[in-house]
Design a protein around this motif. Sequence first.
Motif, short mmCIF file in Angstrom:
data_model
loop_
_atom_site.label_atom_id
_atom_site.label_comp_id
_atom_site.label_asym_id
_atom_site.label_seq_id
_atom_site.Cartn_x
_atom_site.Cartn_y
_atom_site.Cartn_z
N UNK A 145 -3.68 22.63 2.11
CA UNK A 145 -2.74 22.84 1.02
C UNK A 145 -2.25 21.57 0.37
N UNK A 146 -2.76 20.44 0.81
CA UNK A 146 -2.28 19.14 0.33
C UNK A 146 -2.82 18.80 -1.05
N UNK A 147 -2.10 17.94 -1.78
CA UNK A 147 -2.64 17.44 -3.05
C UNK A 147 -3.99 16.77 -2.81
N UNK A 148 -4.94 17.04 -3.69
CA UNK A 148 -6.27 16.47 -3.54
C UNK A 148 -6.98 16.44 -4.88
N UNK A 149 -8.08 15.73 -4.91
CA UNK A 149 -8.89 15.64 -6.12
C UNK A 149 -10.32 15.27 -5.73
N UNK A 150 -11.23 15.45 -6.68
CA UNK A 150 -12.61 15.05 -6.47
C UNK A 150 -12.79 13.63 -6.98
N UNK A 151 -13.86 13.00 -6.58
CA UNK A 151 -14.12 11.61 -6.96
C UNK A 151 -14.22 11.41 -8.46
N UNK A 152 -14.64 12.44 -9.17
CA UNK A 152 -14.80 12.31 -10.62
C UNK A 152 -13.56 12.75 -11.40
N UNK A 153 -12.47 13.10 -10.69
CA UNK A 153 -11.25 13.53 -11.36
C UNK A 153 -10.02 12.85 -10.75
N UNK A 154 -10.09 11.53 -10.62
CA UNK A 154 -9.00 10.77 -10.04
C UNK A 154 -7.78 10.86 -10.95
N UNK A 155 -6.66 11.32 -10.43
CA UNK A 155 -5.46 11.44 -11.27
C UNK A 155 -4.79 10.09 -11.50
N UNK A 156 -3.91 10.06 -12.49
CA UNK A 156 -3.05 8.89 -12.66
C UNK A 156 -2.00 8.97 -11.57
N UNK A 206 -7.77 13.09 -0.40
CA UNK A 206 -6.39 13.47 -0.13
C UNK A 206 -5.54 12.22 0.00
N UNK A 207 -4.65 11.96 -0.95
CA UNK A 207 -3.75 10.81 -0.79
C UNK A 207 -2.68 11.12 0.25
N UNK A 227 0.86 -1.18 0.00
CA UNK A 227 0.00 0.00 0.00
C UNK A 227 0.90 1.23 0.00
N UNK A 228 0.70 2.11 -0.96
CA UNK A 228 1.51 3.34 -1.04
C UNK A 228 0.80 4.51 -0.39
N UNK A 229 -0.53 4.61 -0.63
CA UNK A 229 -1.29 5.76 -0.12
C UNK A 229 -2.65 5.31 0.40
N UNK A 230 -3.08 5.97 1.46
CA UNK A 230 -4.46 5.89 1.91
C UNK A 230 -5.10 7.18 1.43
N UNK A 231 -6.25 7.07 0.80
CA UNK A 231 -6.93 8.25 0.29
C UNK A 231 -7.96 8.67 1.33
N UNK A 232 -7.72 9.83 1.93
CA UNK A 232 -8.58 10.36 2.98
C UNK A 232 -9.73 11.15 2.35
N UNK A 233 -10.94 10.81 2.74
CA UNK A 233 -12.12 11.55 2.30
C UNK A 233 -12.39 12.62 3.36
N UNK A 234 -12.47 13.87 2.90
CA UNK A 234 -12.56 14.99 3.84
C UNK A 234 -13.36 16.11 3.21
N UNK A 253 5.46 11.84 -6.78
CA UNK A 253 6.51 12.75 -6.30
C UNK A 253 5.92 14.00 -5.69
N UNK A 254 4.83 14.50 -6.25
CA UNK A 254 4.15 15.68 -5.71
C UNK A 254 3.62 15.39 -4.29
N UNK A 255 2.99 14.24 -4.14
CA UNK A 255 2.46 13.86 -2.82
C UNK A 255 3.60 13.69 -1.84
N UNK A 256 4.62 12.94 -2.22
CA UNK A 256 5.73 12.66 -1.31
C UNK A 256 6.47 13.93 -0.92
N UNK A 257 6.66 14.83 -1.86
CA UNK A 257 7.34 16.09 -1.56
C UNK A 257 6.52 16.91 -0.56
#
Length: 116
Positions: A90-101, A63-64, A45-52, A108-112
């Motif tokens: 300020x964290x990287x985030x997205x909506x349910x209908x715009x899941x990024x690759x 939020x991954x 598991x690399x990321x847990x996606x938090x729903x907020x 790298x964006x998330x980890x940074x």
Amino acid sequence: MAVTSTSTATVISSDRVEGTSVYNTSGDKLGSIDDLMIDKLTGQVRYAVLEFGGFLGIGTDRYPIPWNMLKYDTSQDGYVVPLDKAVLDGAPRYTDDQVPDYDDRYSATINKYYGF
């Protein structure tokens, strides 16, 4: 769905993790785990996606968060992260209908952001 088992097993089904509450170290509920992102090559598991945010699932952001930031706390029946709501703003985030690759650039964006 909170994980309440007293089992000593070291593995857990993803459907038992999804829906589990996430708290900050002050005990404030930040949201719940919506999804897990798993590395296809290692199976880890690399990321847990938090729903907020949002209301009744509408307008909710995802939020991954690097999986290794989460620590399970049996007293809260949830995961604890060393973050507060201001950090999530300020964290990287997205909506349910715009899941990024979750490619190398997005990872790298998330980890940074989280200092990894």
